[in-house]
Write a protein that holds these residues in place. Structure first.
Motif, PDB file in Angstrom:
ATOM      1  N   LEU A 257       0.864  -1.175   0.000  1.00 57.84           N
ATOM      2  CA  LEU A 257       0.000   0.000   0.000  1.00 57.84           C
ATOM      3  C   LEU A 257       0.907   1.233   0.000  1.00 57.84           C
ATOM      4  O   LEU A 257       1.460   1.596   1.035  1.00 57.84           O
ATOM      5  N   PRO A 258       1.087   1.870  -1.143  1.00 57.14           N
ATOM      6  CA  PRO A 258       1.968   3.036  -1.214  1.00 57.14           C
ATOM      7  C   PRO A 258       1.474   4.152  -0.285  1.00 57.14           C
ATOM      8  O   PRO A 258       0.265   4.254  -0.009  1.00 57.14           O
ATOM      9  N   PRO A 259       2.365   4.998   0.203  1.00 55.06           N
ATOM     10  CA  PRO A 259       1.964   6.084   1.106  1.00 55.06           C
ATOM     11  C   PRO A 259       0.846   6.964   0.556  1.00 55.06           C
ATOM     12  O   PRO A 259      -0.068   7.333   1.302  1.00 55.06           O
ATOM     13  N   ASP A 260       0.892   7.308  -0.721  1.00 53.85           N
ATOM     14  CA  ASP A 260      -0.159   8.161  -1.279  1.00 53.85           C
ATOM     15  C   ASP A 260      -1.522   7.482  -1.211  1.00 53.85           C
ATOM     16  O   ASP A 260      -2.535   8.134  -0.920  1.00 53.85           O
ATOM     17  N   GLU A 261      -1.553   6.169  -1.480  1.00 52.18           N
ATOM     18  CA  GLU A 261      -2.820   5.446  -1.394  1.00 52.18           C
ATOM     19  C   GLU A 261      -3.274   5.329   0.056  1.00 52.18           C
ATOM     20  O   GLU A 261      -4.474   5.421   0.352  1.00 52.18           O
ATOM     21  N   ALA A 262      -2.331   5.139   0.985  1.00 53.47           N
ATOM     22  CA  ALA A 262      -2.691   5.086   2.406  1.00 53.47           C
ATOM     23  C   ALA A 262      -3.335   6.406   2.838  1.00 53.47           C
ATOM     24  O   ALA A 262      -4.335   6.407   3.571  1.00 53.47           O
ATOM     25  N   VAL A 297      -3.384  11.936  11.577  1.00 51.86           N
ATOM     26  CA  VAL A 297      -2.319  11.100  11.040  1.00 51.86           C
ATOM     27  C   VAL A 297      -1.408  11.947  10.152  1.00 51.86           C
ATOM     28  O   VAL A 297      -1.881  12.789   9.383  1.00 51.86           O
ATOM     29  N   GLY A 298      -0.097  11.721  10.247  1.00 57.76           N
ATOM     30  CA  GLY A 298       0.866  12.405   9.398  1.00 57.76           C
ATOM     31  C   GLY A 298       2.172  11.639   9.320  1.00 57.76           C
ATOM     32  O   GLY A 298       2.269  10.506   9.787  1.00 57.76           O
ATOM     33  N   ARG A 299       3.210  12.275   8.719  1.00 54.03           N
ATOM     34  CA  ARG A 299       4.535  11.661   8.556  1.00 54.03           C
ATOM     35  C   ARG A 299       4.432  10.281   7.912  1.00 54.03           C
ATOM     36  O   ARG A 299       5.123   9.334   8.307  1.00 54.03           O
ATOM     37  N   VAL A 300       3.551  10.151   6.916  1.00 60.38           N
ATOM     38  CA  VAL A 300       3.324   8.854   6.284  1.00 60.38           C
ATOM     39  C   VAL A 300       4.440   8.573   5.283  1.00 60.38           C
ATOM     40  O   VAL A 300       4.739   9.395   4.412  1.00 60.38           O
ATOM     41  N   ARG A 301       5.041   7.381   5.387  1.00 61.39           N
ATOM     42  CA  ARG A 301       6.159   7.017   4.514  1.00 61.39           C
ATOM     43  C   ARG A 301       6.306   5.503   4.497  1.00 61.39           C
ATOM     44  O   ARG A 301       5.787   4.807   5.374  1.00 61.39           O
ATOM     45  N   GLY A 302       7.008   5.013   3.495  1.00 57.70           N
ATOM     46  CA  GLY A 302       7.282   3.592   3.441  1.00 57.70           C
ATOM     47  C   GLY A 302       8.292   3.187   4.495  1.00 57.70           C
ATOM     48  O   GLY A 302       9.133   3.984   4.917  1.00 57.70           O
ATOM     49  N   ASP A 303       8.192   1.944   4.932  1.00 63.36           N
ATOM     50  CA  ASP A 303       9.158   1.394   5.890  1.00 63.36           C
ATOM     51  C   ASP A 303      10.060   0.420   5.139  1.00 63.36           C
ATOM     52  O   ASP A 303       9.649  -0.697   4.823  1.00 63.36           O
ATOM     53  N   PRO A 304      11.304   0.813   4.844  1.00 62.96           N
ATOM     54  CA  PRO A 304      12.183  -0.048   4.039  1.00 62.96           C
ATOM     55  C   PRO A 304      12.712  -1.260   4.777  1.00 62.96           C
ATOM     56  O   PRO A 304      13.349  -2.119   4.166  1.00 62.96           O
ATOM     57  N   SER A 305      12.433  -1.366   6.078  1.00 59.86           N
ATOM     58  CA  SER A 305      12.971  -2.499   6.840  1.00 59.86           C
ATOM     59  C   SER A 305      12.172  -3.782   6.638  1.00 59.86           C
ATOM     60  O   SER A 305      12.619  -4.858   7.024  1.00 59.86           O
ATOM     61  N   VAL A 306      10.961  -3.657   6.064  1.00 62.65           N
ATOM     62  CA  VAL A 306      10.125  -4.830   5.816  1.00 62.65           C
ATOM     63  C   VAL A 306       9.460  -4.683   4.454  1.00 62.65           C
ATOM     64  O   VAL A 306       9.357  -3.587   3.907  1.00 62.65           O
TER      65      VAL A 306
END
Length: 337
Positions: A257-262, A297-306
């Motif tokens: 689920l990309p950040p923009d879609e979230a 909700v804010g600071r939405v970003r992908g988590d590259p660790s998983v």
């Protein structure tokens, strides 16, 4: 449903008095209001609809003629007094942790699982303040992409410990007089001085090293979301601000689920406000959120660790949405049933 005879138990406390304020502000259909305290409150009155209401003592016959009882008492008091209200025929919404994990007792966040309340539900548990805002943020993700694992760090204001917590912070600020906080230690409700400090201890420690608060957030989140197998870990920290709890959340999803879609998912979700323009330093903060009813909700970003991971920031007023407001929203939901 006709106007109700309403009782508020624990009316002199921070959450109880906020319940009374919100009943009036939201024009809840209360034909009468009875205020009750678990301790003697000589001469204490609370204004409601222009009338001063005295706080009576909580006793076995306090709920005679009451349709709805809203409890803002300790778990110990609730375990004793909630049966009094149920025996009198009142529907009960309890803010303590006394009944939250009992089978058959709905643990409700209306935006998430309001459908667990039916017309004949007599006892409803109001969840932990952090679990409420976390579930409002997680439920849309669970519906859109599924949840595998959630890691949370909380930053919880002193009002989570009631008026005593707020007074402790103010007293320490006043007594510090510019000195280091350690020299200002006085009577208070926290394990260490809170001014100029962070305290990673909310509730008693268990053998596994987690605190009571951390365990509540995990257990209650799973029950509210209906995800018993969800893997979770929480670190709960008390911070020196008066109001609003913040959470840093890392969610591993079942599907990407990309950040923009979230963000779009949250923007379509009831009770959620997205503030996420990092280039303009726009994101939720406790100062902005205090006194508001939504979950931010804010600071939405992908988590590259998983794989399929999202990281984000959640903030809500813990006294309102995290307690008093959620209880009233539950009551409003079953009025319509």
């Amino acid at each position: 449903m006709a106007d109700l005879a309403v009782a508020v138990a624990g009316a002199s406390g921070l959450v109880g008095s906020t319940i009374v304020e919100l009943l009036e502000a939201r024009r809840f259909p209360a034909a009468s209001l009875r205020l009750l305290g678990s301790k003697e409150v000589p001469g204490r009155k609370i204004s409601y609809q222009g009338t001063e209401h005295a706080i009576g003592r909580l006793e076995p016959d306090s709920f005679r003629g009451i349709d709805l009882a809203l409890f803002a008492t300790s778990a110990e008091v609730s375990r004793t007094a909630v049966p009094w209200a149920l025996d009198a025929g009142a529907r009960v919404i309890d803010n303590s942790h006394a009944f939250r994990m009992e089978p058959g007792v709905p643990l409700v966040v209306p935006e998430v699982n309001g459908d667990t309340v039916s017309g004949d539900t007599m006892l409803i548990a109001n969840p932990n303040c952090c679990a409420i805002q976390l579930c409002v943020a997680l439920a849309p993700l669970a519906r859109a992409a599924g949840l595998r694992r959630v890691v949370v760090a909380t930053y919880q204001s002193v009002s989570g410990a009631g008026r005593g917590g707020m007074e402790t912070l103010e007293n320490e600020r006043a007594s510090a007089g510019g000195a280091h906080a350690d020299t200002a230690r006085g009577p208070g409700v926290f394990a260490h001085p809170i001014v100029d400090n962070l305290v990673p201890e909310i509730g008693p420690f268990s053998r596994d090293g987690y605190t009571g608060e951390e365990s509540k957030i995990c257990e209650e989140t799973k029950k509210i979301l209906g995800l018993d197998e969800l893997r979770m870990s929480v670190t709960a920290v008390r911070v020196p601000i008066q109001t609003a709890h913040s959470q840093a959340v890392w969610a591993e999803l079942t599907e990407p689920l990309p950040p923009d879609e979230a963000r779009r998912v949250w923007e379509r979700s009831p009770g959620v406000v997205v503030i996420d323009e990092p280039g303009r330093s726009l994101y939720p903060t406790p100062r902005f959120v205090s006194g508001r009813d939504e979950v931010f909700v804010g600071r939405v970003r992908g988590d590259p660790s998983v794989d399929s991971g999202l990281a984000f920031w959640v903030v809500a007023d813990n006294v309102r949405k995290g307690a008093a407001l959620n209880a009233i929203q539950i009551a409003e939901s079953f009025i319509a049933v």
